[in-house]
Design a protein around this motif. Sequence first.
Motif, PDB file in Angstrom:
ATOM      1  N   TRP A 137      70.486  -0.888  21.358  1.00  0.00           N
ATOM      2  CA  TRP A 137      70.955  -0.075  22.400  1.00  0.00           C
ATOM      3  C   TRP A 137      72.153   0.660  22.381  1.00  0.00           C
ATOM      4  O   TRP A 137      73.168   0.192  21.843  1.00  0.00           O
ATOM      5  N   PRO A 138      72.539   1.783  23.389  1.00  0.00           N
ATOM      6  CA  PRO A 138      73.875   2.241  23.592  1.00  0.00           C
ATOM      7  C   PRO A 138      74.832   1.381  23.926  1.00  0.00           C
ATOM      8  O   PRO A 138      74.410   0.545  24.684  1.00  0.00           O
ATOM      9  N   GLN A 139      76.037   1.480  23.736  1.00  0.00           N
ATOM     10  CA  GLN A 139      77.136   0.668  24.073  1.00  0.00           C
ATOM     11  C   GLN A 139      78.044   1.297  24.959  1.00  0.00           C
ATOM     12  O   GLN A 139      78.545   2.479  24.530  1.00  0.00           O
ATOM     13  N   ARG A 152      70.294   7.431  33.643  1.00  0.00           N
ATOM     14  CA  ARG A 152      71.528   7.480  32.567  1.00  0.00           C
ATOM     15  C   ARG A 152      72.865   6.849  33.438  1.00  0.00           C
ATOM     16  O   ARG A 152      72.727   6.764  34.760  1.00  0.00           O
ATOM     17  N   GLN A 154      76.998   6.978  33.403  1.00  0.00           N
ATOM     18  CA  GLN A 154      78.432   7.707  33.084  1.00  0.00           C
ATOM     19  C   GLN A 154      79.192   6.628  33.082  1.00  0.00           C
ATOM     20  O   GLN A 154      79.548   5.909  33.938  1.00  0.00           O
ATOM     21  N   LEU A 166      81.853   8.509  28.379  1.00  0.00           N
ATOM     22  CA  LEU A 166      80.433   8.888  27.859  1.00  0.00           C
ATOM     23  C   LEU A 166      79.447   8.689  28.745  1.00  0.00           C
ATOM     24  O   LEU A 166      79.398   8.178  29.910  1.00  0.00           O
ATOM     25  N   ALA A 167      78.217   9.444  28.300  1.00  0.00           N
ATOM     26  CA  ALA A 167      76.999   9.489  28.947  1.00  0.00           C
ATOM     27  C   ALA A 167      75.876   8.922  28.136  1.00  0.00           C
ATOM     28  O   ALA A 167      75.948   9.394  26.924  1.00  0.00           O
ATOM     29  N   MET A 168      75.084   8.115  28.623  1.00  0.00           N
ATOM     30  CA  MET A 168      74.018   7.399  27.735  1.00  0.00           C
ATOM     31  C   MET A 168      72.794   7.126  28.604  1.00  0.00           C
ATOM     32  O   MET A 168      72.819   6.752  29.595  1.00  0.00           O
ATOM     33  N   PRO A 169      71.781   7.086  27.827  1.00  0.00           N
ATOM     34  CA  PRO A 169      70.479   6.680  28.356  1.00  0.00           C
ATOM     35  C   PRO A 169      70.467   5.221  28.864  1.00  0.00           C
ATOM     36  O   PRO A 169      70.939   4.426  27.977  1.00  0.00           O
TER      37      PRO A 169
END
Lengths: 249, 312
Positions: A137-139, A152, A154, A166-169
């Motif tokens: 997963w994104p961190q 999402r 931010q 940062l922005a991430m799903p």
Amino acid sequence: MKILVAVKRVIDPYVKIRVKADQTGVETQNVKMAMNPFDEIAVEEAICLKERGLASEIVVVSVGTDASQETLRHALALGADRAVLVRGEQSFRSLDIAKILQKIVEREQPQLILMGKQSIDGDNNQTPQMLAALLDWPQATYASGLTVEDGRIQVVREIDGGLETLAMPLPAVVSTDLRLNEPRYASLPNIMKSKRKPLDVIEFDSLGVTLKSHVEVISITSPPTRSGGSKLESVQDLLNKLQHEAKVL
Amino acid sequence: MSTLVLVEHDNQKMNEATRNTLAAAMELGGEPILLVAGHHCQSVAEQAARMSGVHAVWLIDHEHFEHQLAENLAELVVGSEASWEAILAPSTTFGKNVMPRIAAKMDVAQISDVSRIVEKDVFEHPVYAGNAIETVRVLDPVKVLTIRTTAFDPIVGEQEPCCIERMDKVVDPAGTRFVKQELSRSERPDLGSANIVVSGGRGLQSAEKFKLVEELADVLGAAVGASRAAVDAGFVPNDYQVGQTGKVVAPNLYIAVGISGAVQHLAGMKDSKVIVAINKDEDAPIFQIADYGLVGDLFELVPQLIALLKKN
């Protein structure tokens, strides 16, 4: 959105710790314990998201002995809906805990995981990043601001020298920094209510996680103590000492 | 078998913390290879290649690496297929963000904030906010370490630039997108890595008077810190806080102005090389650890100090 918050029971941050004479650890007998301060911030953020209608359920999880139930009850009193204790007697390090949490994530299927950026005992600052890696997963570490929109997030991150956004799903793992919020206190009625909220205990052995021994702790020692130096008479004295004795200017 | 050092940079300049990290890599032995991942970052690779002891620099120049996101960097390092003996990064927010991700992907431990290399696989690092030192032996084949930069003297020697090898591996950005960065406009050095730190506490009385601390810091080219009391009283923002729940610093010189020295504050600065305390209470705990102390009114002493420093 379901949020999973991981919390840890640690020695109270205002206790002066004592290293054991046999160098195997620090004294925890009769020492006041508390929820890791960064985790309190993670719990608070989850509650705020729920209050804003952005989260449907908050599950708190802890890994440790039965005593960690107290920490989980505290999170329930603050506003979490449900708690899970992974009970194990052994001492777990960051990667072990990340692997255990991975199992819990598979069971619970949260969209967002909130964790403190580090625990104030081990000071490792690893578990959130490791969990994100294991889940792929994104961190977003060291969060001081968090907004959720359309699946999402931010996140404003505290980095050396400033802030980064940062922005991430989702799903994603977010670790909290001090500036994210001001944790609330548990009110007495909420403490009473928390006793009736569900707290599941899962035995570590039943999770089917195989752990390896990655490090051997050789010793825990006290850092070298500093002895106070001299009190000086004047500012000129101080400047001379800094320039010629300590040679730091 | 070699050692990989992740270079922190802003695509133009190498962060100085790389020099301390390289020093730790040299202590481990072997031939350090430096990884510069970024975008339009050729100049960083050139700076890295000139540091004495560097065996090779690997340069990957691609827009996906412009902001050195942990997701991409970890994929890059783990996919590099080299048999690393050790992977090092400074214990800055950059290093702390990416290294655990790398370690977990490799299924190895990560040791944080290494303050001493005892043997090739035995490391010391502070725990409990520096109130205890843990010594561990790493049993994994690869050692993934973040380095407490203040514990290793930087490599300052220069060499004929070593070879720069370009890599063209492209890593998927994993959905994480950089939005923006707001760096503090301050000309002052960063608190975490400054050589000199001047901190103020409750004794400063107000945000207005706290400027005295900033003035002293500017004369010394120092970073500004604060005790929790000063932060809670609203004299300065939270990110100035030095202590157990704030930043841990270890500069060459730490000047504590109007700070009594509560345990929580000492935890964040007691590894400083030289500590100076200026306080009107001669029984303040800060004097028990200060190398040099001045007892008196800070509103008289600090302006005197500033005047003297300006004269020099």
